[in-house]
Write an enzyme that holds these catalytic residues in place. Structure first.
Site, short mmCIF file in Angstrom:
data_model
loop_
_atom_site.label_atom_id
_atom_site.label_comp_id
_atom_site.label_asym_id
_atom_site.label_seq_id
_atom_site.Cartn_x
_atom_site.Cartn_y
_atom_site.Cartn_z
N HIS A 1 0.83 -1.22 0.00
CA HIS A 1 0.00 0.00 0.00
C HIS A 1 0.86 1.27 0.00
O HIS A 1 0.46 2.30 0.53
CB HIS A 1 -0.96 0.02 1.19
CG HIS A 1 -1.96 -1.10 1.19
ND1 HIS A 1 -3.12 -1.05 0.43
CD2 HIS A 1 -1.97 -2.29 1.82
CE1 HIS A 1 -3.80 -2.18 0.62
NE2 HIS A 1 -3.12 -2.95 1.44
N TYR B 1 0.26 -4.51 11.92
CA TYR B 1 0.13 -3.09 11.59
C TYR B 1 0.76 -2.21 12.66
O TYR B 1 1.34 -1.16 12.35
CB TYR B 1 -1.34 -2.73 11.39
CG TYR B 1 -1.84 -3.04 9.99
CD1 TYR B 1 -2.21 -2.02 9.12
CD2 TYR B 1 -1.93 -4.35 9.54
CE1 TYR B 1 -2.66 -2.30 7.85
CE2 TYR B 1 -2.37 -4.64 8.27
CZ TYR B 1 -2.74 -3.62 7.42
OH TYR B 1 -3.17 -3.91 6.15
N ASN C 1 -10.28 -2.91 1.82
CA ASN C 1 -9.93 -2.90 0.40
C ASN C 1 -11.18 -2.69 -0.44
O ASN C 1 -12.30 -2.67 0.08
CB ASN C 1 -9.26 -4.23 0.00
CG ASN C 1 -7.89 -4.42 0.62
OD1 ASN C 1 -7.13 -3.46 0.79
ND2 ASN C 1 -7.56 -5.65 0.96
#
Length: 718
Positions: free
Chosen positions: A103, A390, A176
């Protein structure tokens, strides 16, 4: 023949019905909270630096001159004591931060989410606790595989990450534009990324999966097939960020104040309608305008046409986690809306572009672990891994644990905890007892839970049973039925686009073994698909492998099968000639008419004289959603066209022909209609307009843009 999904549901006695939460009736809410500001501008303004009427300073605030270094003599060496030089160069040397592993290429915008109702009957989340409540948001759209410098229009899954700056802390939906993912277990994520990234020896290809390692992984790990099919369809090359839906991918939980919970799937539904490029067009755009998507978003917001999405959830009782013929904890599966309708909770509108790309879009750090009271996790193994990954990657990118203190990451609520120090600490903490429990600080900050302080709490219904197990759940085993349902649900032209996309990818593979393995996996989904792909790469048709063949379909995956609800923000290329006053006059009238409909008009001429916006030398059909020709410009087309040094030979004809080949609406006024004659098969085809007046052409093109692409122009395999 394997039973279809619908038959399985019938056998299980499951009743498919409308959602009981669709009414949206307001309910009394007994706890009052400050509403988060919709614009959010006051909060961000405190961090902005305005340089008007100022002098250069060092980072320490002292005024300086930094356009020349300090040297020993007029022509001598630079001195080590030149702190101005060292500070300037050192800061420059450290401007870049580690790029996102995935990303990396993205664009962001601010906006506002507005709740349609009081939803306290399904969640304790404060941003959904009253009708009309506004919450500031920041959204980042992205591609996945490519580097930060790659093109927008590569074929890829697209990220759709949204942060809600709620009055009870930040809440992120890190999703997404595709409702499923490649893998079922987060432990495979490094393998997936290593496989799709460029080869480690040559760093080729960039932002592309048409290479051996990608398809080696896809064919060895068939859980990838479902997401792969979505990416090989129009969903992998959207017309813009505005024209794609968003999905949370994972099953989550919503929890009420009294602890009642439901399983949910997050959905963002575009109010602009879904639209896609075609592959050749996307490839050309990658070279002509690699910033196509981010420019489209920026321009639309600047024009006051900020895009909108509705946020919804599919709501399922906890005990029905496996009631639909598959496991809702499997992130490679999606729940068809025919089975569980989407309850629409509210609307998001994007209204403001970032002030500084790096400070905001690059430094925003989303996390699936950013949840608030009223939202809880599920046991989805991919989600469980993302919660850790993350957070960990943000530590790497930011160089320390204080990335939440950056302006774009800061919650709009006060932060009170015992986290201390670390690189880049921006707060001056006054509490001398940064631990819990304590008596020196009166027990502050106090513990918040379900009943005190409106704290986050885990859904009471959650429980874990069973022995330790390293492996994939047996309920995740069927990874072929849903890709088949997706393929079945596409209209014939979309099936052809998917077939062609896989042909394009497979034809670039070097390994015969990988080609054979790929065909084997495709054949488990559809013998028709496998046969059509095999024909192009020189392999014999395979015998059907029908174990997972189903006739199930869903109405919610097609892109080209439905008209768009809005044409605002589309661009029409008006081909004119500066040597004809009639042509320029008609172009101006058309531009006015299109503008009144919210459609951008670009008048193209031989040169940038008054009345033109772009030259033929720089124009291309990829920039336009429709193309029209004004009377007088026909002299630039075909055999009557004279050689012109102002643009490449045949450029006006090329723009028109490419627009037609890619299914776009095309038209001409009066005598200019002669330029449409060379187009193949245009006599009775839709989307080709021969009219006598400017107003009629504008109306026809606007109507044609609702169809967006006339897919009957694309040939189908016989």
């Amino acid at each position: 023949m394997r039973l279809s999904l619908w038959n399985l549901l019938g056998l299980s006695g499951l009743v498919v019905a409308s959602c009981p939460y669709m009414s949206g009736e307001d309910q009394e809410y007994h706890i009052s909270h400050i509403q988060a500001r919709g614009t959010d501008s006051e909060f961000l303004d405190q961090f902005k630096v305005e340089d008007s009427n100022s002098y250069l300073t060092t980072d320490a605030g002292g005024p300086i001159q930094d356009d020349a270094s300090l040297k020993a003599g007029e022509r001598g060496p630079t001195l080590l004591e030149d702190f101005i030089f060292r500070q300037k160069i050192q800061h420059f040397d450290h401007e870049r931060v580690p790029e996102r592993a995935v990303h990396a290429r993205g664009a962001g915008a601010y906006g506002t989410f507005t709740s349609y109702a009081d939803w306290t009957n399904i969640t304790a989340a404060s941003f959904l606790n009253s009708k009309g409540k506004e919450t500031p948001v920041f959204v980042r759209f992205s591609t996945v595989a490519g580097s930060r410098g790659s093109a927008d229009t590569v074929r890829d899954v697209h990220g759709f990450a949204t942060r809600f700056y709620t009055d009870e802390g930040n809440f992120d939906i890190v999703g997404n534009n595709i409702p499923v993912f490649f893998i079922q277990d987060a432990i495979l994520f490094p393998d997936l990324v290593h496989a799709v990234k460029p080869s480690p020896d040559s760093e080729i290809p960039q932002a592309a999966t048409g290479h051996d390692s990608a398809w080696d992984f896809f064919s060895q790990q068939p859980s990838t097939l479902h997401t792969l099919f979505w990416a090989m369809s129009g969903h992998g090359i959207p017309r813009s960020y505005r024209h794609m839906d968003g999905f949370g991918v994972h099953t989550m939980r919503l929890v009420t104040d009294d602890g009642k919970s439901k399983l949910v799937k997050w959905h963002w539904k575009t109010k602009q309608g879904k639209a896609s490029l075609v592959w050749e067009e996307a490839q050309i755009l990658a070279g002509k305008n690699p910033d196509f998507h981010r420019q489209d978003l920026w321009d639309d917001i600047n024009a006051g046409n900020g895009p909108e999405w509705e946020l919804g959830v599919q709501i399922v009782d906890e005990e029905d986690v496996q009631a639909f013929g598959f496991d809702l904890l499997d992130p490679t599966k999606f729940l068809p809306e025919e089975l569980v309708p989407v309850t629409i909770l509210g609307k998001m509108k994007l209204t403001d572009n970032p002030t500084n790309y790096f400070a905001e879009t690059e430094q925003v750090m989303f996390q699936p672990g950013h949840i608030v009271r009223g939202v809880d996790f599920s046991d989805d193994p991919l989600l469980q891994g993302r919660i850790y990954s993350y957070l960990d990657t943000q530590l790497n990118r930011n160089g320390g644990p204080n990335f939440e203190q950056l302006p774009v990451n800061r919650p709009r609520t006060k932060v009170h905890n015992n986290n201390r120090d670390g690189a880049g600490q921006m707060f001056i903490h006054t509490n001398k007892a940064p631990y819990s429990p304590n008596s020196l600080s009166g027990g502050n900050p106090k513990q918040a839970n379900q009943t005190k302080g409106r704290g986050f709490f885990t859904a009471p219904s959650r429980k874990v049973v069973g022995s330790l197990h390293r492996g994939t759940a047996s309920s995740f085993a069927d990874v072929w039925s849903q890709p088949r349902m997706f393929y079945n649900s596409l209209i014939p032209s979309e099936q052809q686009f998917l077939v062609n996309a896989i042909r394009f990818e497979i034809s670039q593979l070097k390994s015969d073994l990988i080609k054979k393995n790929t065909l084997m996996q495709l054949n488990r989904v559809s013998n028709d698909l496998a046969t059509r792909v095999a024909a192009v790469i020189g392999y014999k048709p395979l015998d059907p492998s029908p174990e997972f063949y189903t006739n199930a379909t869903t109405d919610y995956v097609t892109i080209f099968g439905k008209p768009l609800p809005s044409v605002v923000g589309f661009t029409v290329g008006i081909l004119a000639s500066t040597s004809s006053s009639t042509s320029i006059s008609q172009a101006a009238q058309l531009a006015t008419s299109f503008s009144s409909r919210g459609i951008r008009a670009v008048i193209v001429g031989e040169s940038l004289l008054s009345g033109t916006d772009q030259t033929y030398s720089s124009a291309d059909a990829t920039a336009f959603d429709a193309v029209v020709v004004t009377m007088g410009a026909e002299t630039l087309f075909g055999p009557v066209a004279k050689p012109n040094t102002l643009f490449p030979s045949g450029r006006p004809s090329q723009i028109l022909h490419d627009a037609y080949r890619w299914g776009k609406p095309v038209g001409a006024v009066s005598k200019a209609s002669v330029v449409l004659e060379p187009l193949p098969g245009t006599k009775n085809q839709g989307g080709v307009y021969r009219v006598e007046s400017v107003n009629e052409l504008a109306t026809s093109i606007a109507k044609g843009l609702e169809t967006f692409r006339f897919v009957d122009r694309f040939p189908l395999d016989s």
